[in-house]
Design a protein around this motif. Structure first.
Motif: not given
Length: 409
Positions: A298-307, A379-384
């Motif tokens: 889920s966190a990786l999915g949210q990290a990708s939303l900026g694209w 997306g950076l905080p979700f990636l971290v």
């Protein structure tokens, strides 16, 4: 039948009543706590005219007092007893509702501090009581039902709270919360039975409890439990701040935020029961590792939303954001199971105290991390947090390998 067997049969017959009473207390507490937390910032801003910085400071005071309650409450559970720690927390929540009926700044600060203490003591006393009265073979489902008190209670009470505020104002709102919280505290005081230790005592002495804290916290299994609590809470603390904020920025409307909040509560309620039943049926290992996997996904999915496009971003937050909240609540459901399986009954209060302290720290770290990194990239905080919880998956595998069959079944 032996006397021991008769005693066990009698316990099996009566255990259902304490559990039912505890779940009722927790549901009523959720009915009070959720709107109290939701509308407190609005009250001090609109009714008292406080600045946003001062509002944030008052919220932080409650969080910091929750950390104090975590340290003190762990000892209270093991020395004063689980029931009376829970009752003390409920009494503090009663005083916390008085803040909607006063306007003096010093009283608002004092009552907010008491409320913060109450939230911590309530959480510790309730979880310790649940582990003490519930059997290990059904702890997953019982933990899910216990957590329903907050998610389901909040889903039931927040709409009614909104109607009261729109039509009668904060004075009536505070009076209703005060009445419900007072009835809950008195009911718990009168009807919840005491829980005794295996040696027949209701609690440890203060000296035994305090002197044993350091040894418990240095134990490897407790350290691992602490990390398994802290790391997903970093995601949850970040998501509870950023998800509504980013949805509001994308949609430029409050209705999508309200829909997201409601959907999160409903789906979290369902996920708790799913994870709890899985833990009781297949053991703790598979649900724990799988739920951490869902949180990372889920966190990786949210990290990708900026694209992706703005419209797709909104649906992405509904999909991945709700899924991540469900995973976080699922892991919260599993924590009493892990504590019950891997630590001794007489130290549960102090273990839960440490875990609640780390929960507060995780909420603060997650919200600050999210607020800082989102200004760099959405997306950076979700990636971290996804990377942090990849480490949590490895830690969970190691935890179950070290504990062996004790917590896998």
């Amino acid at each position: 039948m032996t006397a021991k067997g008769q005693g066990q049969t009698g316990l099996a017959r009566t255990r259902g009543w304490p559990i039912a009473l505890l779940l009722i207390v927790q549901l009523l507490s959720g009915v009070v706590i959720s709107p109290q937390m939701s509308f407190f910032p609005i009250y001090v801003e609109e009714q008292l005219g406080y600045t946003t910085i001062l509002v944030s400071t008052l919220v932080a005071i409650g969080q910091l007092l929750g950390m104090v309650a975590a340290v003190v409450g762990g000892t209270l559970c093991d020395a004063l007893g689980r029931k009376w720690t829970l009752v003390l927390g409920l009494i503090c929540l009663v005083f916390g509702n008085l803040l909607y009926l006063v306007h003096a700044p010093w009283l608002v600060v004092l009552l907010r501090a008491i409320s913060g203490l109450g939230l911590g003591l309530h959480a510790l006393g309730g979880q310790s009581y649940l582990v003490g009265v519930g059997g290990a073979e059904r702890m997953g489902v019982l933990s899910a039902l216990y957590n329903w008190g907050f998610t389901l209670g909040g889903a039931l009470s927040n709409p009614g709270a909104g109607v009261i505020l729109d039509n009668r104002g904060f004075k009536t709102f505070g009076t209703v919360l005060l009445a419900i919280s007072l009835a809950t505290a008195l009911g718990a005081m009168a009807f919840l039975p005491h829980l005794r230790r295996k040696d027949g005592r209701e609690s440890l002495s203060w000296r035994e409890s305090l002197l044993g804290y350091g040894e418990i916290l240095c134990r490897p299994v407790v350290v691992m439990l602490g990390l398994l609590r802290f790391l997903p809470t970093c995601y949850y603390g970040m998501a509870t701040v950023l998800n509504p904020l980013l949805i509001n920025r994308i949609a430029e409307n409050k209705t999508p935020v309200a829909l997201y909040t409601t959907l999160s509560l409903v789906m979290a309620t369902l996920s708790q029961m799913l994870v709890g039943r899985a833990a009781d049926r297949w053991g703790r290992r598979i649900p724990t590792v799988a739920t951490f996997g869902v949180l990372v996904f889920s966190a990786l999915g949210q990290a990708s939303l900026g694209w992706i496009s703005v419209r797709a971003q909104l649906w992405g937050f509904y999909t991945f954001g709700v899924l991540g909240i469900c995973a976080a609540w699922g892991l919260s459901t599993l924590m009493p199971c892990l504590v019950s399986d891997s630590t001794n009954a007489e130290e549960h209060g102090r273990v839960f105290g440490m875990l609640h302290l780390l929960w507060n720290v995780g909420m603060i770290v997650g919200s600050m991390l999210g607020g800082t990194l989102v200004e760099v990239a959405m997306g950076l905080p979700f990636l971290v947090t996804a990377l942090l919880n990849l480490g949590a998956i490895a830690l969970a595998v190691f935890f179950f390998r070290k504990q062996g069959d004790k917590v896998t079944r």
